[in-house]
Design an enzyme around this catalytic site. Structure first.
Site, PDB file in Angstrom:
ATOM      1  N   SER A  30       1.804 -17.688 -17.018  1.00 21.71           N
ATOM      2  CA  SER A  30       1.876 -16.360 -16.641  1.00 21.71           C
ATOM      3  C   SER A  30       2.855 -16.039 -15.290  1.00 21.71           C
ATOM      4  O   SER A  30       2.734 -16.659 -14.445  1.00 21.71           O
ATOM      5  CB  SER A  30       0.551 -15.610 -16.491  1.00 21.71           C
ATOM      6  N   ARG A  31       3.759 -15.078 -15.667  1.00 24.89           N
ATOM      7  CA  ARG A  31       4.558 -14.715 -14.683  1.00 24.89           C
ATOM      8  C   ARG A  31       3.745 -13.725 -13.567  1.00 24.89           C
ATOM      9  O   ARG A  31       4.149 -13.838 -12.349  1.00 24.89           O
ATOM     10  CB  ARG A  31       5.892 -13.816 -15.058  1.00 24.89           C
ATOM     11  N   ASP A  47       5.768  -3.066 -35.368  1.00 21.57           N
ATOM     12  CA  ASP A  47       4.549  -4.028 -34.949  1.00 21.57           C
ATOM     13  C   ASP A  47       3.226  -3.877 -35.221  1.00 21.57           C
ATOM     14  O   ASP A  47       2.575  -4.875 -35.820  1.00 21.57           O
ATOM     15  CB  ASP A  47       4.639  -3.766 -33.396  1.00 21.57           C
ATOM     16  N   LYS A  83       1.472 -12.757 -34.121  1.00 16.12           N
ATOM     17  CA  LYS A  83       2.504 -12.001 -35.058  1.00 16.12           C
ATOM     18  C   LYS A  83       3.308 -11.044 -34.051  1.00 16.12           C
ATOM     19  O   LYS A  83       2.751 -10.630 -32.945  1.00 16.12           O
ATOM     20  CB  LYS A  83       1.585 -11.338 -36.173  1.00 16.12           C
ATOM     21  N   ILE A 112      -3.552  -8.559 -25.688  1.00 10.49           N
ATOM     22  CA  ILE A 112      -4.109  -9.131 -26.917  1.00 10.49           C
ATOM     23  C   ILE A 112      -4.589 -10.606 -26.269  1.00 10.49           C
ATOM     24  O   ILE A 112      -5.757 -11.108 -26.878  1.00 10.49           O
ATOM     25  CB  ILE A 112      -2.985  -9.448 -27.995  1.00 10.49           C
TER      26      ILE A 112
HETATM   27  P1  NAP Z   1       1.722  -7.131 -23.769  1.00 12.66           P
HETATM   28  O1  NAP Z   1       0.405  -6.519 -23.258  1.00 12.66           O
HETATM   29  O2  NAP Z   1       2.935  -6.380 -23.268  1.00 12.66           O
HETATM   30  O3  NAP Z   1       1.659  -8.671 -23.149  1.00 12.66           O
HETATM   31  C1  NAP Z   1       2.631  -9.711 -23.465  1.00 12.66           C
HETATM   32  C2  NAP Z   1       2.426 -10.523 -21.946  1.00 12.66           C
HETATM   33  O4  NAP Z   1       3.665 -11.483 -22.447  1.00 12.66           O
HETATM   34  C3  NAP Z   1       2.674  -9.929 -20.865  1.00 12.66           C
HETATM   35  O5  NAP Z   1       1.600  -9.346 -20.142  1.00 12.66           O
HETATM   36  C4  NAP Z   1       3.522 -10.938 -20.085  1.00 12.66           C
HETATM   37  O6  NAP Z   1       2.568 -11.959 -19.396  1.00 12.66           O
HETATM   38  C5  NAP Z   1       4.158 -11.845 -21.101  1.00 12.66           C
HETATM   39  N1  NAP Z   1       5.644 -11.592 -21.195  1.00 12.66           N
HETATM   40  C6  NAP Z   1       6.580 -12.645 -21.015  1.00 12.66           C
HETATM   41  N2  NAP Z   1       7.696 -12.176 -21.023  1.00 12.66           N
HETATM   42  C7  NAP Z   1       7.686 -10.858 -21.243  1.00 12.66           C
HETATM   43  C8  NAP Z   1       8.716  -9.768 -21.414  1.00 12.66           C
HETATM   44  N3  NAP Z   1       9.844  -9.940 -21.473  1.00 12.66           N
HETATM   45  N4  NAP Z   1       8.257  -8.442 -21.440  1.00 12.66           N
HETATM   46  C9  NAP Z   1       7.003  -8.265 -21.228  1.00 12.66           C
HETATM   47  N5  NAP Z   1       5.998  -9.112 -21.499  1.00 12.66           N
HETATM   48  C10 NAP Z   1       6.322 -10.465 -21.321  1.00 12.66           C
HETATM   49  O7  NAP Z   1       1.681  -7.587 -25.295  1.00 12.66           O
HETATM   50  P2  NAP Z   1       0.490  -7.624 -26.321  1.00 12.66           P
HETATM   51  O8  NAP Z   1      -0.015  -6.192 -26.823  1.00 12.66           O
HETATM   52  O9  NAP Z   1      -0.504  -8.450 -25.723  1.00 12.66           O
HETATM   53  O10 NAP Z   1       1.139  -8.271 -27.475  1.00 12.66           O
HETATM   54  C11 NAP Z   1       1.777  -9.767 -27.261  1.00 12.66           C
HETATM   55  C12 NAP Z   1       2.125 -10.088 -28.778  1.00 12.66           C
HETATM   56  O11 NAP Z   1       0.661 -10.070 -29.516  1.00 12.66           O
HETATM   57  C13 NAP Z   1       3.112  -9.200 -29.628  1.00 12.66           C
HETATM   58  O12 NAP Z   1       3.721 -10.200 -30.427  1.00 12.66           O
HETATM   59  C14 NAP Z   1       2.126  -8.284 -30.317  1.00 12.66           C
HETATM   60  O13 NAP Z   1       2.503  -7.960 -31.767  1.00 12.66           O
HETATM   61  C15 NAP Z   1       0.841  -9.304 -30.837  1.00 12.66           C
HETATM   62  N6  NAP Z   1      -0.402  -8.411 -30.857  1.00 12.66           N
HETATM   63  C16 NAP Z   1      -0.772  -7.427 -30.133  1.00 12.66           C
HETATM   64  C17 NAP Z   1      -1.857  -6.824 -30.396  1.00 12.66           C
HETATM   65  C18 NAP Z   1      -2.486  -5.616 -29.338  1.00 12.66           C
HETATM   66  O14 NAP Z   1      -3.233  -4.695 -30.022  1.00 12.66           O
HETATM   67  N7  NAP Z   1      -1.937  -5.188 -28.308  1.00 12.66           N
HETATM   68  C19 NAP Z   1      -2.657  -6.991 -31.577  1.00 12.66           C
HETATM   69  C20 NAP Z   1      -2.406  -8.193 -32.319  1.00 12.66           C
HETATM   70  C21 NAP Z   1      -1.139  -8.786 -31.829  1.00 12.66           C
HETATM   71  P3  NAP Z   1       2.611 -12.565 -18.191  1.00 12.66           P
HETATM   72  O15 NAP Z   1       2.823 -11.533 -17.285  1.00 12.66           O
HETATM   73  O16 NAP Z   1       1.228 -13.285 -17.878  1.00 12.66           O
HETATM   74  O17 NAP Z   1       3.896 -13.623 -18.329  1.00 12.66           O
END
Ligand code: NAP
Length: 302
Positions: free
Chosen positions: A35-36, A164, A86, A13
């Protein structure tokens, strides 16, 4: 002068929505990320949030909800403004502490609900406010393998599972009907997972409301709220982007994240916070009171 913004968690996101929205927002400049794993050209790159805090005035957390609390508290204790994706946290008790800390530090806490900014939500609210509602039905049905590939955190405790995306529907519902109350829930949890793959909710908003969330939908993807009113049926579809009702059909371009960042900037400028926990409360209530049903084991890759 532009506020220096830092972003934590360069995942799906952050790349798809936050980076372009920040770039399009006057008064905010992305100057750093933490970022990690990833790096981003043109900004300071840190592997750790603590290192980043000295370089920024405000921070957005785009990390999963589990583990957010420590990051959020570190941001607030450093006296920086904070925007949360969120859901704002993994638990209600942590949110109360964050709100108190933001007030103590005199900084802005913005718990965002991007679906509330969808193009037709305001039109729906306006139209419905002048009608009597008889029933509301939410259908949020999508294919988890398509939208969340490899995201293990959504299946872990605190990851919310199908809530979610479902919490997006509840964020719209509570924007339209702030008094909605959870009456009952059925949670379908795969044998090999910690969080539900499907959930059916019953709510009371002065009229009956049902919500049906399902992550096993491989056919047409549906993000829709249907209303029965004294003036006929109405539908908010496409996740809030389109509203149709007798005499009205409206929609518009997706400006959810630019609107969130403009609001964050304006909240900071006026010294306010915005932390509405109503959607998270409904989810917490579903986990508190819901009936558990065992569902077949589910793998990301069939
Ligand atoms: P994601 O693709 O898994 O990315 C989350 C990022 O957070 C990872 O790339 C990582 O970034 C970091 N991170 C830190 N600790 C972590 C852990 N223990 N496990 C996994 N990642 C960790 O998730 P996302 O879809 O972007 O979602 C993130 C948030 O945005 C959630 O709360 C989700 O509900 C919300 N969201 C998502 C969407 C969607 O469509 N995907 C839409 C709206 C809102 P680094 O490697 O850079 O540290």
């Amino acid at each position: 002068m532009s506020l220096r913004l830092g972003l934590v968690g360069l995942g799906t996101i952050a790349r798809a929505q936050h980076l372009p929205a920040i770039a399009a927002t006057d008064g905010l400049t992305l100057t750093a990320i933490a970022s990690r794993n990833a790096t981003l050209a043109g900004v300071a790159n840190h592997t750790d949030l603590a290192q980043m805090l000295g370089d920024v005035d405000a921070v957005t957390l785009c990390t999963p909800p589990q583990g957010r609390f420590d990051q959020a508290m570190a941001v607030l204790r450093a006296g920086r403004h904070l925007m949360l994706e969120k859901p704002p946290g993994a638990a209600l008790s942590e949110m109360a502490l964050l709100e108190a800390e933001a007030a103590r530090q005199g900084v802005t806490l913005h718990a965002t609900w991007h679906s509330r900014e969808a193009a037709a939500v305001e039109a729906a609210r306006d139209w419905l406010s002048r009608r009597s509602l008889r029933a509301t039905r939410i259908d949020w049905r999508e294919d988890v393998r398509r939208w969340h590939p490899g995201q293990d955190w959504i299946w872990q405790p605190g990851g919310l599972g199908v809530f979610d995306p479902g919490i997006n529907a509840l964020s719209i519902l509570t924007a339209l009907m702030p008094d909605a109350r959870l009456v009952g829930a059925d949670l379908h949890i795969p044998d090999n997972r910690q969080t539900p793959i499907a959930a059916d909710l019953t709510l009371d908003a002065g009229h009956p409301v049902t919500a049906h969330f399902d992550w096993r939908e491989t056919g047409p993807q549906t993000w829709q709220i249907a209303f029965e009113t004294d003036d006929g049926p109405a539908t908010l579809s496409e996740g809030g982007a389109r509203f149709t009702a007798p005499g009205i059909a409206t929609g518009g371009e997706d400006r959810e994240y630019p609107r969130l960042y403009a609001r964050f900037r304006d909240l900071i400028a006026t010294g306010h916070s915005d932390c509405d926990l109503a959607p998270l409360r409904l989810v917490a209530d579903a986990f508190l009171t819901g009936r558990r049903h065992a569902a077949p084991a589910f793998e990301d890759h069939p």
